[in-house]
Design an enzyme around this catalytic site. Sequence first.
Site, PDB file in Angstrom:
ATOM      1  N   CYS A   1       5.739   0.052   7.405  1.00 32.87           N
ATOM      2  CA  CYS A   1       5.410   1.201   6.571  1.00 32.87           C
ATOM      3  C   CYS A   1       6.643   1.606   5.766  1.00 32.87           C
ATOM      4  O   CYS A   1       7.747   1.656   6.311  1.00 32.87           O
ATOM      5  CB  CYS A   1       4.972   2.350   7.469  1.00 32.87           C
ATOM      6  SG  CYS A   1       4.541   3.838   6.572  1.00 32.87           S
ATOM      7  N   LEU A   2       6.454   1.895   4.481  1.00 33.38           N
ATOM      8  CA  LEU A   2       7.598   2.278   3.644  1.00 33.38           C
ATOM      9  C   LEU A   2       8.219   3.594   4.113  1.00 33.38           C
ATOM     10  O   LEU A   2       9.382   3.861   3.834  1.00 33.38           O
ATOM     11  CB  LEU A   2       7.180   2.389   2.175  1.00 33.38           C
ATOM     12  CG  LEU A   2       6.775   1.073   1.500  1.00 33.38           C
ATOM     13  CD1 LEU A   2       6.248   1.330   0.097  1.00 33.38           C
ATOM     14  CD2 LEU A   2       7.947   0.099   1.458  1.00 33.38           C
TER      15      LEU A   2
ATOM     16  N   HIS B   1      -2.504   7.848   6.807  1.00 33.44           N
ATOM     17  CA  HIS B   1      -1.506   8.706   6.159  1.00 33.44           C
ATOM     18  C   HIS B   1      -2.152   9.996   5.626  1.00 33.44           C
ATOM     19  O   HIS B   1      -1.528  11.056   5.638  1.00 33.44           O
ATOM     20  CB  HIS B   1      -0.844   7.983   4.981  1.00 33.44           C
ATOM     21  CG  HIS B   1       0.285   7.082   5.376  1.00 33.44           C
ATOM     22  ND1 HIS B   1       1.406   7.525   6.027  1.00 33.44           N
ATOM     23  CD2 HIS B   1       0.477   5.748   5.187  1.00 33.44           C
ATOM     24  CE1 HIS B   1       2.239   6.505   6.231  1.00 33.44           C
ATOM     25  NE2 HIS B   1       1.690   5.410   5.739  1.00 33.44           N
TER      26      HIS B   1
ATOM     27  N   HIS C   1      -4.586   1.801   7.507  1.00 30.89           N
ATOM     28  CA  HIS C   1      -3.211   2.294   7.622  1.00 30.89           C
ATOM     29  C   HIS C   1      -2.973   3.434   6.618  1.00 30.89           C
ATOM     30  O   HIS C   1      -2.429   4.483   6.970  1.00 30.89           O
ATOM     31  CB  HIS C   1      -2.237   1.131   7.379  1.00 30.89           C
ATOM     32  CG  HIS C   1      -0.794   1.523   7.337  1.00 30.89           C
ATOM     33  ND1 HIS C   1       0.126   1.080   8.274  1.00 30.89           N
ATOM     34  CD2 HIS C   1      -0.094   2.299   6.475  1.00 30.89           C
ATOM     35  CE1 HIS C   1       1.313   1.594   7.985  1.00 30.89           C
ATOM     36  NE2 HIS C   1       1.214   2.325   6.900  1.00 30.89           N
ATOM     37  N   GLU C   2      -3.424   3.229   5.386  1.00 28.10           N
ATOM     38  CA  GLU C   2      -3.192   4.248   4.341  1.00 28.10           C
ATOM     39  C   GLU C   2      -4.062   5.482   4.563  1.00 28.10           C
ATOM     40  O   GLU C   2      -3.616   6.605   4.322  1.00 28.10           O
ATOM     41  CB  GLU C   2      -3.442   3.653   2.948  1.00 28.10           C
ATOM     42  CG  GLU C   2      -2.590   2.437   2.580  1.00 28.10           C
ATOM     43  CD  GLU C   2      -1.096   2.641   2.784  1.00 28.10           C
ATOM     44  OE1 GLU C   2      -0.627   3.781   2.702  1.00 28.10           O
ATOM     45  OE2 GLU C   2      -0.393   1.644   3.028  1.00 28.10           O
TER      46      GLU C   2
ATOM     47  N   GLN D   1       3.124   9.985   1.106  1.00 34.41           N
ATOM     48  CA  GLN D   1       4.401   9.263   1.203  1.00 34.41           C
ATOM     49  C   GLN D   1       5.318   9.541   0.020  1.00 34.41           C
ATOM     50  O   GLN D   1       6.507   9.232   0.079  1.00 34.41           O
ATOM     51  CB  GLN D   1       4.157   7.755   1.306  1.00 34.41           C
ATOM     52  CG  GLN D   1       3.505   7.336   2.616  1.00 34.41           C
ATOM     53  CD  GLN D   1       3.368   5.837   2.673  1.00 34.41           C
ATOM     54  OE1 GLN D   1       2.386   5.288   2.185  1.00 34.41           O
ATOM     55  NE2 GLN D   1       4.346   5.158   3.234  1.00 34.41           N
TER      56      GLN D   1
ATOM     57  N   GLY E   1       0.846  -1.196   0.000  1.00 34.75           N
ATOM     58  CA  GLY E   1       0.000   0.000   0.000  1.00 34.75           C
ATOM     59  C   GLY E   1       0.875   1.237   0.000  1.00 34.75           C
ATOM     60  O   GLY E   1       2.008   1.205   0.492  1.00 34.75           O
TER      61      GLY E   1
HETATM   62 NI    NI Z   1       2.517   3.481   5.725  1.00 37.92          NI
END
Ligand code: NI
Length: 185
Positions: free
Chosen positions: A94-95, A140, A136-137, A50, A45
Site C-alpha cells: 500500500c502506498l 480505504h 483493498h481500495e 490516501q 490503485g
Molecule cells: Ni492502499
Amino acid sequence: MIVPINIYSDDVLRQQALPLEGVDKEVEELLGNMFETMYSAPGIGLAAPQVGRSLRLLVLDISCMREYANVKPMVVINPEIVAVKGYRSMEEGCLSLPGLQGDVVRPSSISMKYRDEHFEGQSAEFSGLLARVLQHEIDHLDGRLFVDRLQKKERRKVQKELDALASGRFIASYPVVVPATANNT
Ligand code: NI
C-alpha cells in the site's frame, strides 16, 4: 499535479469517507491528480483518503502487469460490494504503508455497483487482481488498511515497521505527508 500521500497513522486513513453527489470540475481535477500521483509513485490503485480527501472515490490501473495489459484504467465512485465468492490469499502492499507487504485473505471475486467517471451507474463482476485491488481500495474508503486484515502471526511480524511508520522513521520514494505523531517523538 502529483500530490503527497498520507501515511499509516494519519487520521484521514481511519475515517468513513463520504459519498459523492456528482462529478464537477473539482472532482475531475482530483481524479487527474490521483492518476498522476498513482502512476508516478508507482502504484496500481489509489483511494481519495490516501491523498487527504475523505471521499468515496478511487482510481486504479493494473495494465502494467503483463497478464492484465488489456485492462483499462478505472474510476470508481461510491462503490458497493453486493456479493462475494470464494477466498484467496495474496500478497498486498500500500502506498500509505511504504515498504510493507503481507498476505491477506479476501474473497476471490466480487459483484459491485458503482458510478463511473461520468457518474453513470455501473454493475459488474470482478475477479483476479482487479477484485483484489478493488477490495483493498474500498477498504480505504471505510477507514481500513490491509494490515488490519493480517493474521495475528503476520501482524506481529510487521509491528516494528508499523511503529516506524507512525513515528516517521521510513523512506518513501514519493512525496508523503509526514505523520503528525512523528513530531512528538
Ligand atoms: Ni492502499
